[in-house]
Design a protein around this motif. Sequence first.
Motif, PDB file in Angstrom:
ATOM      1  N   LEU A 323       0.811  -1.215   0.000  1.00  0.00           N
ATOM      2  CA  LEU A 323       0.000   0.000   0.000  1.00  0.00           C
ATOM      3  C   LEU A 323       0.848   1.271   0.000  1.00  0.00           C
ATOM      4  O   LEU A 323       0.465   2.276  -0.593  1.00  0.00           O
ATOM      5  CB  LEU A 323      -0.950   0.013   1.204  1.00  0.00           C
ATOM      6  N   LYS A 324       1.991   1.226   0.658  1.00  0.00           N
ATOM      7  CA  LYS A 324       2.839   2.413   0.717  1.00  0.00           C
ATOM      8  C   LYS A 324       3.375   2.801  -0.663  1.00  0.00           C
ATOM      9  O   LYS A 324       3.769   3.951  -0.869  1.00  0.00           O
ATOM     10  CB  LYS A 324       3.993   2.197   1.691  1.00  0.00           C
ATOM     11  N   ALA A 325       3.355   1.858  -1.603  1.00  0.00           N
ATOM     12  CA  ALA A 325       3.814   2.156  -2.959  1.00  0.00           C
ATOM     13  C   ALA A 325       2.714   2.779  -3.813  1.00  0.00           C
ATOM     14  O   ALA A 325       2.979   3.222  -4.925  1.00  0.00           O
ATOM     15  CB  ALA A 325       4.324   0.883  -3.628  1.00  0.00           C
ATOM     16  N   THR A 326       1.479   2.830  -3.289  1.00  0.00           N
ATOM     17  CA  THR A 326       0.368   3.379  -4.070  1.00  0.00           C
ATOM     18  C   THR A 326       0.182   4.878  -3.864  1.00  0.00           C
ATOM     19  O   THR A 326      -0.652   5.481  -4.528  1.00  0.00           O
ATOM     20  CB  THR A 326      -0.949   2.660  -3.732  1.00  0.00           C
ATOM     21  N   TYR A 327       0.936   5.463  -2.945  1.00  0.00           N
ATOM     22  CA  TYR A 327       0.863   6.911  -2.744  1.00  0.00           C
ATOM     23  C   TYR A 327       2.229   7.439  -2.342  1.00  0.00           C
ATOM     24  O   TYR A 327       3.075   6.709  -1.833  1.00  0.00           O
ATOM     25  CB  TYR A 327      -0.195   7.281  -1.694  1.00  0.00           C
ATOM     26  N   ASP A 328       2.442   8.721  -2.593  1.00  0.00           N
ATOM     27  CA  ASP A 328       3.728   9.347  -2.295  1.00  0.00           C
ATOM     28  C   ASP A 328       3.460  10.754  -1.770  1.00  0.00           C
ATOM     29  O   ASP A 328       3.019  11.637  -2.518  1.00  0.00           O
ATOM     30  CB  ASP A 328       4.589   9.396  -3.566  1.00  0.00           C
ATOM     31  N   ASN A 329       3.707  10.958  -0.489  1.00  0.00           N
ATOM     32  CA  ASN A 329       3.453  12.261   0.143  1.00  0.00           C
ATOM     33  C   ASN A 329       4.605  13.249  -0.020  1.00  0.00           C
ATOM     34  O   ASN A 329       4.500  14.402   0.406  1.00  0.00           O
ATOM     35  CB  ASN A 329       3.190  12.078   1.642  1.00  0.00           C
ATOM     36  N   ARG A 330       5.692  12.822  -0.642  1.00  0.00           N
ATOM     37  CA  ARG A 330       6.880  13.679  -0.687  1.00  0.00           C
ATOM     38  C   ARG A 330       6.632  14.979  -1.426  1.00  0.00           C
ATOM     39  O   ARG A 330       7.188  16.030  -1.050  1.00  0.00           O
ATOM     40  CB  ARG A 330       8.035  12.931  -1.341  1.00  0.00           C
ATOM     41  N   PHE A 331       5.807  14.953  -2.461  1.00  0.00           N
ATOM     42  CA  PHE A 331       5.579  16.175  -3.232  1.00  0.00           C
ATOM     43  C   PHE A 331       4.772  17.192  -2.423  1.00  0.00           C
ATOM     44  O   PHE A 331       5.032  18.395  -2.492  1.00  0.00           O
ATOM     45  CB  PHE A 331       4.868  15.830  -4.548  1.00  0.00           C
ATOM     46  N   VAL A 332       3.823  16.712  -1.642  1.00  0.00           N
ATOM     47  CA  VAL A 332       3.088  17.607  -0.743  1.00  0.00           C
ATOM     48  C   VAL A 332       4.012  18.165   0.321  1.00  0.00           C
ATOM     49  O   VAL A 332       3.992  19.361   0.626  1.00  0.00           O
ATOM     50  CB  VAL A 332       1.899  16.869  -0.084  1.00  0.00           C
ATOM     51  N   GLU A 333       4.843  17.291   0.884  1.00  0.00           N
ATOM     52  CA  GLU A 333       5.757  17.721   1.939  1.00  0.00           C
ATOM     53  C   GLU A 333       6.802  18.702   1.414  1.00  0.00           C
ATOM     54  O   GLU A 333       7.292  19.548   2.171  1.00  0.00           O
ATOM     55  CB  GLU A 333       6.431  16.486   2.559  1.00  0.00           C
ATOM     56  N   ASN A 334       7.144  18.602   0.131  1.00  0.00           N
ATOM     57  CA  ASN A 334       8.120  19.518  -0.460  1.00  0.00           C
ATOM     58  C   ASN A 334       7.513  20.810  -0.969  1.00  0.00           C
ATOM     59  O   ASN A 334       8.240  21.719  -1.374  1.00  0.00           O
ATOM     60  CB  ASN A 334       8.838  18.832  -1.636  1.00  0.00           C
ATOM     61  N   ALA A 335       6.190  20.901  -0.969  1.00  0.00           N
ATOM     62  CA  ALA A 335       5.518  22.051  -1.596  1.00  0.00           C
ATOM     63  C   ALA A 335       5.941  23.375  -0.983  1.00  0.00           C
ATOM     64  O   ALA A 335       6.134  24.371  -1.684  1.00  0.00           O
ATOM     65  CB  ALA A 335       4.004  21.895  -1.513  1.00  0.00           C
ATOM     66  N   GLY A 336       6.123  23.403   0.319  1.00  0.00           N
ATOM     67  CA  GLY A 336       6.507  24.647   0.971  1.00  0.00           C
ATOM     68  C   GLY A 336       7.917  25.096   0.649  1.00  0.00           C
ATOM     69  O   GLY A 336       8.289  26.247   0.894  1.00  0.00           O
ATOM     70  N   LYS A 337       8.702  24.201   0.074  1.00  0.00           N
ATOM     71  CA  LYS A 337      10.093  24.522  -0.257  1.00  0.00           C
ATOM     72  C   LYS A 337      10.219  25.119  -1.652  1.00  0.00           C
ATOM     73  O   LYS A 337      11.310  25.502  -2.066  1.00  0.00           O
ATOM     74  CB  LYS A 337      10.958  23.260  -0.156  1.00  0.00           C
ATOM     75  N   HIS A 338       9.083  25.083  -2.419  1.00  0.00           N
ATOM     76  CA  HIS A 338       9.129  25.587  -3.799  1.00  0.00           C
ATOM     77  C   HIS A 338       8.072  26.663  -3.965  1.00  0.00           C
ATOM     78  O   HIS A 338       6.958  26.383  -4.295  1.00  0.00           O
ATOM     79  CB  HIS A 338       8.884  24.459  -4.789  1.00  0.00           C
TER      80      HIS A 338
END
Length: 338
Positions: A323-338
């Motif tokens: 299940l962990k391979a079906t979603y990736d939160n990294r882009f949301v978590e990186n949003a504040g950095k861009h």
Amino acid sequence: MVPVLAACAVGVSVSNAGAAPAPVPVPEKPKLHLAAAGVGFPYLPFVIADSRGYFKEAGLEVEIGVFSGGAKALQALMGGSADIVAGAYSNTITMAAKGQQLVSFVTLASCPGWVFGVTRASHGKVKTYADLKGMRIGVSSPGSSFHMGVNYLLSKSGLKPGDVSIIGVGSSAGAIAAARSGQIDALMSNDPVATVLQTSGDLFPLAVMRDPAGTRATLGGDYPEAAIYTTREFAAKNPNTVQAVTNAILAAEHWMAHATPEQVAAAVPPQYALAEKDVFARAYGNMQSCISRDGLMTDAAAHTVHDVLAAFDPDIGRAPIDLKATYDNRFVENAGKH
């Protein structure tokens, strides 16, 4: 399919009030094709991202094709005519069971906003799910998340998918027409369709999942219905593009979190409205707590979706799905950095 074009402005950065804006990586693929499973309220963040110019600010030119259901939007992605999909997160799980790697990278709605009810034609005949045996049930399209939701609710009363007739009616004007004309006995819908039909006395709810509490009571936990997903290959090859899409969606969600229903209704283009502005605003008010405020997927919510699917599909229950391979939160978590 309804094409809509957002203007392009590559390399424009989104500024934060009171601080110098961080550099925004240039998208590898600034021209994107987005396949939408519909324009029901769980999908509104992508509509707002387009209409308020957040895609443009992120350096993207997005051509949006609106399909009559999630199954058709998924087909567009797998067939190569779409780059990303605004559709059900559950599709990433069903495809994982078939060995296909899809990944959700920003959540649009943390509950489905579904209303499952009986139409006027059969209102007097149906009191429980079990009474639906042999009847005609409308969904956006066969194989869609609406269809999966119906299957789960039927399974709670011991009915199997083959015990009813599933009819694809779309998720907008077609669903309204089918319910009012007596073509179907029951309908799985979301807003604004559900509010329009309830207001006119053409839909009588059996289950309402317009808020987290109603969703947990019906489905056993938080159920993130709508998300933006793509193939894992596309995300790996185009991380800046996926980040730009994420930034635009989050900007829309943040705006929606503070906007009134009337302001949201005013920001929706006419081709997406499906109802007069006052009805649209009232319908949005019914389910606005479902719209994600942070774009994140939780492990518990992913498990709820899996468990709902496995309840009626033994293949999903048996499949060794990570299940962990079906979603990736990294882009949301990186949003504040861009």
